[in-house]
Design a protein around this motif. Structure first.
Motif, PDB file in Angstrom:
ATOM      1  N   LYS A 141     -57.445  11.555  -1.541  1.00  0.00           N
ATOM      2  CA  LYS A 141     -57.682  10.062  -0.520  1.00  0.00           C
ATOM      3  C   LYS A 141     -58.130  10.464   0.226  1.00  0.00           C
ATOM      4  N   ALA A 142     -60.230   9.997   0.454  1.00  0.00           N
ATOM      5  CA  ALA A 142     -60.810   8.744   1.532  1.00  0.00           C
ATOM      6  C   ALA A 142     -59.678   9.015   3.250  1.00  0.00           C
ATOM      7  N   ALA A 143     -60.331   9.031   4.041  1.00  0.00           N
ATOM      8  CA  ALA A 143     -59.450   8.006   5.475  1.00  0.00           C
ATOM      9  C   ALA A 143     -60.219   7.245   5.979  1.00  0.00           C
ATOM     10  N   ASN A 144     -59.794   6.552   6.019  1.00  0.00           N
ATOM     11  CA  ASN A 144     -60.063   5.534   7.100  1.00  0.00           C
ATOM     12  C   ASN A 144     -61.271   5.265   8.488  1.00  0.00           C
ATOM     13  N   PRO A 145     -62.032   4.764   8.131  1.00  0.00           N
ATOM     14  CA  PRO A 145     -62.307   5.219   9.726  1.00  0.00           C
ATOM     15  C   PRO A 145     -62.264   4.571  10.376  1.00  0.00           C
ATOM     16  N   ARG A 146     -61.210   5.425  12.024  1.00  0.00           N
ATOM     17  CA  ARG A 146     -60.501   4.818  12.977  1.00  0.00           C
ATOM     18  C   ARG A 146     -61.466   3.953  14.234  1.00  0.00           C
ATOM     19  N   VAL A 147     -61.695   2.994  14.474  1.00  0.00           N
ATOM     20  CA  VAL A 147     -62.763   2.562  15.755  1.00  0.00           C
ATOM     21  C   VAL A 147     -61.929   2.441  17.045  1.00  0.00           C
ATOM     22  N   ASN A 148     -62.669   2.433  18.173  1.00  0.00           N
ATOM     23  CA  ASN A 148     -62.070   1.080  19.051  1.00  0.00           C
ATOM     24  C   ASN A 148     -62.897   0.420  19.342  1.00  0.00           C
ATOM     25  N   VAL A 149     -62.524  -0.563  19.740  1.00  0.00           N
ATOM     26  CA  VAL A 149     -62.784  -1.860  20.189  1.00  0.00           C
ATOM     27  C   VAL A 149     -63.147  -2.075  22.055  1.00  0.00           C
ATOM     28  N   VAL A 150     -63.610  -2.656  22.186  1.00  0.00           N
ATOM     29  CA  VAL A 150     -63.763  -2.989  23.601  1.00  0.00           C
ATOM     30  C   VAL A 150     -64.491  -3.941  24.467  1.00  0.00           C
ATOM     31  N   GLY A 151     -64.032  -4.194  25.414  1.00  0.00           N
ATOM     32  CA  GLY A 151     -64.919  -5.514  26.473  1.00  0.00           C
ATOM     33  C   GLY A 151     -64.685  -6.599  25.998  1.00  0.00           C
ATOM     34  N   GLU A 152     -65.601  -7.363  25.638  1.00  0.00           N
ATOM     35  CA  GLU A 152     -64.682  -9.127  25.571  1.00  0.00           C
ATOM     36  C   GLU A 152     -65.005  -9.101  24.143  1.00  0.00           C
ATOM     37  N   VAL A 153     -63.570  -8.945  24.389  1.00  0.00           N
ATOM     38  CA  VAL A 153     -62.978  -8.887  22.629  1.00  0.00           C
ATOM     39  C   VAL A 153     -61.390  -9.925  23.023  1.00  0.00           C
ATOM     40  N   LYS A 154     -61.105 -10.188  21.754  1.00  0.00           N
ATOM     41  CA  LYS A 154     -59.615 -10.764  22.131  1.00  0.00           C
ATOM     42  C   LYS A 154     -58.501  -9.661  21.890  1.00  0.00           C
ATOM     43  N   THR A 155     -58.726  -8.395  21.776  1.00  0.00           N
ATOM     44  CA  THR A 155     -57.508  -8.053  21.241  1.00  0.00           C
ATOM     45  C   THR A 155     -58.010  -6.445  21.035  1.00  0.00           C
TER      46      THR A 155
END
Length: 200
Positions: free
Chosen positions: A115-129
């Motif tokens: 099972k290949a892992a799904n990517p984890r990404v960081n989202v920052v700045g002008e987003v709601k969450t």
């Protein structure tokens, strides 16, 4: 007390803004339209959080499914940590066979990615969450923004950046209009594990 609390919130906000500015506000970048499409990988390499199916001939206690840890190693029976990230399954099998040689005579090991892992990404700045998100289905910038609840009303319309973990790769810049209209280069750009999406 309220004055102190307000000062603490402002101070934390200033730190976050400073971090976002250091990611996107200065330095070189490349528009996504100028990014050369990546050629399909000819061989699969193992990544953190992949689940590996390991088979050792005649050794059922050494065989089974094992998850690769976030540090890129897996915990193998009898020998403990064995680094396998960025190796092909064949090279990982060789590394495991070498580790088990002291306990098993001429071990015959095969490794496959169960099972290949799904990517984890960081989202920052002008987003709601803002936060760290595991992208299960959509591995694009649009998918990351959707996971973060979409951009705020104050977001820049052409100030969306992807910053790679190694920081040696130039930041890639996107327009919201290209993302929402599925412009081919924007739609084809896939996020990698550890990427940061910055919305100015």
């Amino acid at each position: 007390m309220f004055a102190k609390l307000r000062f603490a919130v402002v101070a934390v906000g200033s730190v976050v803004v400073g971090l976002c500015s250091s990611c996107a506000g200065s330095g070189p970048y490349t528009w996504v339209s100028d990014v050369r499409p990546e050629a399909p990988a000819t061989t699969q390499t193992i990544q953190p959080r992949d689940v590996l199916a390991i088979s050792v001939v005649g050794q059922p206690t050494l065989s089974g499914e094992f998850a690769v840890r976030d540090d890129g190693a897996l915990t193998a029976p009898l020998v403990g940590s064995v680094p396998v990230a960025n190796l092909t399954p064949t090279l990982a099998a060789n590394a495991l066979a070498q580790a088990w040689k002291k306990m098993v005579v001429d071990p015959s090991v095969t490794v496959t990615v169960a099972k290949a892992a799904n990517p984890r990404v960081n989202v920052v700045g002008e987003v709601k969450t803002p936060g760290v998100f595991e992208l299960v289905r959509d591995h694009t910038v649009l998918g990351a923004l959707a996971a973060a609840g979409w951009v705020t009303d104050f977001a820049s319309k052409d100030g969306i950046y992807v910053v790679r973990r190694d920081r040696r790769t130039p930041r890639v810049r996107f327009r919201i209009s290209d993302l929402t209209t599925a412009e081919p280069r924007s739609a084809a750009f896939l996020l990698a594990d550890g990427d940061t999406v910055v919305v100015e």
